[in-house]
Design a protein around this motif. Structure first.
Motif, PDB file in Angstrom:
ATOM      1  N   UNK A  63       0.815  -1.218   0.000  1.00 48.44           N
ATOM      2  CA  UNK A  63       0.000   0.000   0.000  1.00 48.44           C
ATOM      3  C   UNK A  63       0.849   1.270   0.000  1.00 48.44           C
ATOM      4  N   UNK A  64       2.161   1.137   0.094  1.00 44.33           N
ATOM      5  CA  UNK A  64       3.047   2.296   0.279  1.00 44.33           C
ATOM      6  C   UNK A  64       2.592   3.091   1.502  1.00 44.33           C
ATOM      7  N   UNK A  65       2.378   2.361   2.600  1.00 43.75           N
ATOM      8  CA  UNK A  65       1.885   2.951   3.845  1.00 43.75           C
ATOM      9  C   UNK A  65       2.922   2.774   4.940  1.00 43.75           C
ATOM     10  N   UNK A  66       3.161   3.819   5.698  1.00 38.07           N
ATOM     11  CA  UNK A  66       4.089   3.765   6.827  1.00 38.07           C
ATOM     12  C   UNK A  66       3.462   3.011   7.992  1.00 38.07           C
ATOM     13  N   UNK A  67       4.175   2.033   8.536  1.00 34.87           N
ATOM     14  CA  UNK A  67       3.743   1.344   9.751  1.00 34.87           C
ATOM     15  C   UNK A  67       4.075   2.208  10.957  1.00 34.87           C
ATOM     16  N   UNK A  68       3.091   2.467  11.801  1.00 35.00           N
ATOM     17  CA  UNK A  68       3.287   3.295  12.991  1.00 35.00           C
ATOM     18  C   UNK A  68       3.540   2.390  14.194  1.00 35.00           C
ATOM     19  N   UNK A  81      15.585   2.613  12.398  1.00 35.40           N
ATOM     20  CA  UNK A  81      14.591   3.249  11.533  1.00 35.40           C
ATOM     21  C   UNK A  81      15.245   4.332  10.675  1.00 35.40           C
ATOM     22  N   UNK A  82      16.118   5.109  11.292  1.00 33.78           N
ATOM     23  CA  UNK A  82      16.764   6.206  10.575  1.00 33.78           C
ATOM     24  C   UNK A  82      17.673   5.701   9.460  1.00 33.78           C
ATOM     25  N   UNK A  83      18.214   4.515   9.634  1.00 31.64           N
ATOM     26  CA  UNK A  83      19.115   3.970   8.622  1.00 31.64           C
ATOM     27  C   UNK A  83      18.379   3.552   7.357  1.00 31.64           C
ATOM     28  N   UNK A  84      17.046   3.449   7.431  1.00 35.32           N
ATOM     29  CA  UNK A  84      16.283   2.941   6.293  1.00 35.32           C
ATOM     30  C   UNK A  84      15.215   3.904   5.791  1.00 35.32           C
ATOM     31  N   UNK A  85      15.164   5.111   6.358  1.00 30.22           N
ATOM     32  CA  UNK A  85      14.142   6.065   5.945  1.00 30.22           C
ATOM     33  C   UNK A  85      14.729   7.459   5.785  1.00 30.22           C
ATOM     34  N   UNK A  86      13.978   8.303   5.110  1.00 31.90           N
ATOM     35  CA  UNK A  86      14.402   9.684   4.921  1.00 31.90           C
ATOM     36  C   UNK A  86      14.071  10.544   6.131  1.00 31.90           C
ATOM     37  N   UNK A  87      13.006  10.168   6.873  1.00 29.11           N
ATOM     38  CA  UNK A  87      12.575  10.960   8.014  1.00 29.11           C
ATOM     39  C   UNK A  87      11.976  10.026   9.053  1.00 29.11           C
ATOM     40  N   UNK A  88      12.205  10.348  10.331  1.00 25.05           N
ATOM     41  CA  UNK A  88      11.608   9.617  11.447  1.00 25.05           C
ATOM     42  C   UNK A  88      10.875  10.632  12.315  1.00 25.05           C
ATOM     43  N   UNK A  89       9.623  10.333  12.643  1.00 24.75           N
ATOM     44  CA  UNK A  89       8.835  11.196  13.522  1.00 24.75           C
ATOM     45  C   UNK A  89       8.584  10.466  14.836  1.00 24.75           C
ATOM     46  N   UNK A  90       8.955  11.088  15.941  1.00 19.01           N
ATOM     47  CA  UNK A  90       8.743  10.560  17.286  1.00 19.01           C
ATOM     48  C   UNK A  90       7.778  11.493  17.995  1.00 19.01           C
ATOM     49  N   UNK A 129       9.552  -2.109  14.973  1.00 22.92           N
ATOM     50  CA  UNK A 129       8.709  -1.483  13.972  1.00 22.92           C
ATOM     51  C   UNK A 129       9.290  -1.689  12.575  1.00 22.92           C
ATOM     52  N   UNK A 130       8.540  -2.334  11.674  1.00 24.74           N
ATOM     53  CA  UNK A 130       9.092  -2.550  10.337  1.00 24.74           C
ATOM     54  C   UNK A 130       9.087  -1.254   9.531  1.00 24.74           C
ATOM     55  N   UNK A 131      10.081  -1.108   8.687  1.00 29.54           N
ATOM     56  CA  UNK A 131      10.094   0.004   7.745  1.00 29.54           C
ATOM     57  C   UNK A 131       9.327  -0.444   6.517  1.00 29.54           C
ATOM     58  N   UNK A 132       8.199   0.172   6.263  1.00 30.01           N
ATOM     59  CA  UNK A 132       7.356  -0.249   5.142  1.00 30.01           C
ATOM     60  C   UNK A 132       7.333   0.772   4.014  1.00 30.01           C
ATOM     61  N   UNK A 133       7.904   1.952   4.239  1.00 28.06           N
ATOM     62  CA  UNK A 133       8.149   2.915   3.161  1.00 28.06           C
ATOM     63  C   UNK A 133       9.523   3.533   3.402  1.00 28.06           C
ATOM     64  N   UNK A 134      10.266   3.820   2.351  1.00 30.26           N
ATOM     65  CA  UNK A 134      11.571   4.450   2.553  1.00 30.26           C
ATOM     66  C   UNK A 134      11.462   5.925   2.925  1.00 30.26           C
ATOM     67  N   UNK A 135      10.270   6.466   2.817  1.00 32.32           N
ATOM     68  CA  UNK A 135      10.073   7.891   3.028  1.00 32.32           C
ATOM     69  C   UNK A 135      10.014   8.277   4.503  1.00 32.32           C
TER      70      UNK A 135
END
Length: 282
Positions: free
Chosen positions: A178-183, A244-253, A197-203
């Motif tokens: 779905x190109x959806x971020x797992x929260x 998470x940061x190693x596999x995405x462009x942005x991480x929101x906490x 938490x799996x990385x499900x989008x690179x964004x």
């Protein structure tokens, strides 16, 4: 370098406003948001879950925050399958049958209201929090997929409140499709659902810290979210955040332990913990 952004779930909660966190002279609507944005680079807007915002409101949010600031916008309750009071709907939709036509029209109005944030470069993601009643299975997957199809041109994040989703090996691949971020979440019952938490989008990756109250899921709002995070509890998350940061462009906490200024204080503690972990040599 990946941007790791720390903030809170909301900036207008009455408990936060009355806590004294906002200084004199910055307690009106504009002053609160500007003050918040001086301290944190991301916020979750939870009010759209309860009622559709207006484009005028979201445009003002964009105008009161700096370039690079992010809003994660909760989806309106009707769009996620939560019970929705007729009074929460626009007046002209209150007599409409609860059918696909109502969902489509509600989505259209929600998207129009949020679009000023996207146009201003302020939108982090839409956050679809699905209720515990949505158990995994073909019918539930169809419901989530239909929501994603409506929002096909938008960043889309999913928080499942039914933990059975994370006991199914299908879920990460389903969200990737779905190109959806797992929260991911932090609660009393489990330090994260899912534990890693799996990385499900690179964004984007998102983690919401709800607090560790033993009354999670059963008590009043104050009971469920009353928790003061210790530095040690937050430090437990640092290795996972770096993954998470190693596999995405942005991480929101995002901190949702919304009693008094506990969320703002926890967010500040997390920022301080991340400084050495996320710094680079000069």
């Amino acid at each position: 370098m990946t941007r790791i952004l720390v903030g809170t779930c909301g900036w207008t909660d009455p408990a936060l406003v009355s806590s004294g966190w906002y200084p004199r002279g910055r307690r009106d609507a504009e002053g609160r948001l500007r003050h918040y944005a001086d301290h944190f680079p991301v916020v979750e807007a939870d009010s759209p879950y309860y009622a559709l915002p207006s484009a005028r409101t979201t445009r003002s949010w964009a105008e009161r925050t700096p370039d690079g600031f992010r809003f994660d916008i909760k989806a309106f309750s009707l769009l996620t399958g939560h019970p929705t009071r007729p009074a929460a709907l626009p007046a002209d939709l209150r007599g409409h049958p609860r059918d696909e036509g109502l969902l489509t029209e509600t989505w259209t109005r929600y998207a129009e209201a949020v679009d000023p944030l996207r146009g201003a470069g302020r939108l982090g993601t839409l956050l679809f929090q699905f209720p515990p009643s949505l158990a995994p299975g073909p019918e539930a997957e169809s419901f989530v997929r239909a929501a994603r199809e409506r929002a096909r041109d938008w960043p889309f994040a999913v928080e499942f409140r039914n933990p059975a989703w994370w006991h199914s090996p299908r879920t990460p691949d389903f969200l990737k499709d779905l190109d959806a971020t797992a929260v991911g979440v932090d609660t009393h019952h489990n330090s994260s659902l899912p534990p890693d938490t799996p990385v499900t989008t690179p964004r984007l990756a998102v983690v919401r810290f709800h607090g560790r109250s033993p009354h999670w899921g059963t008590g009043t709002k104050e009971d469920r979210f009353r928790h003061t995070y210790t530095p040690a509890e937050l430090a437990e998350w640092l290795p996972r955040i770096q993954t998470l940061a190693a596999h995405t462009e942005e991480v929101h906490l995002l901190f949702n332990n919304c009693c008094a200024d506990a969320a703002a204080q926890a967010a500040r503690t997390m920022q301080n913990l991340l400084i050495p972990a996320h710094s680079t040599p000069s």
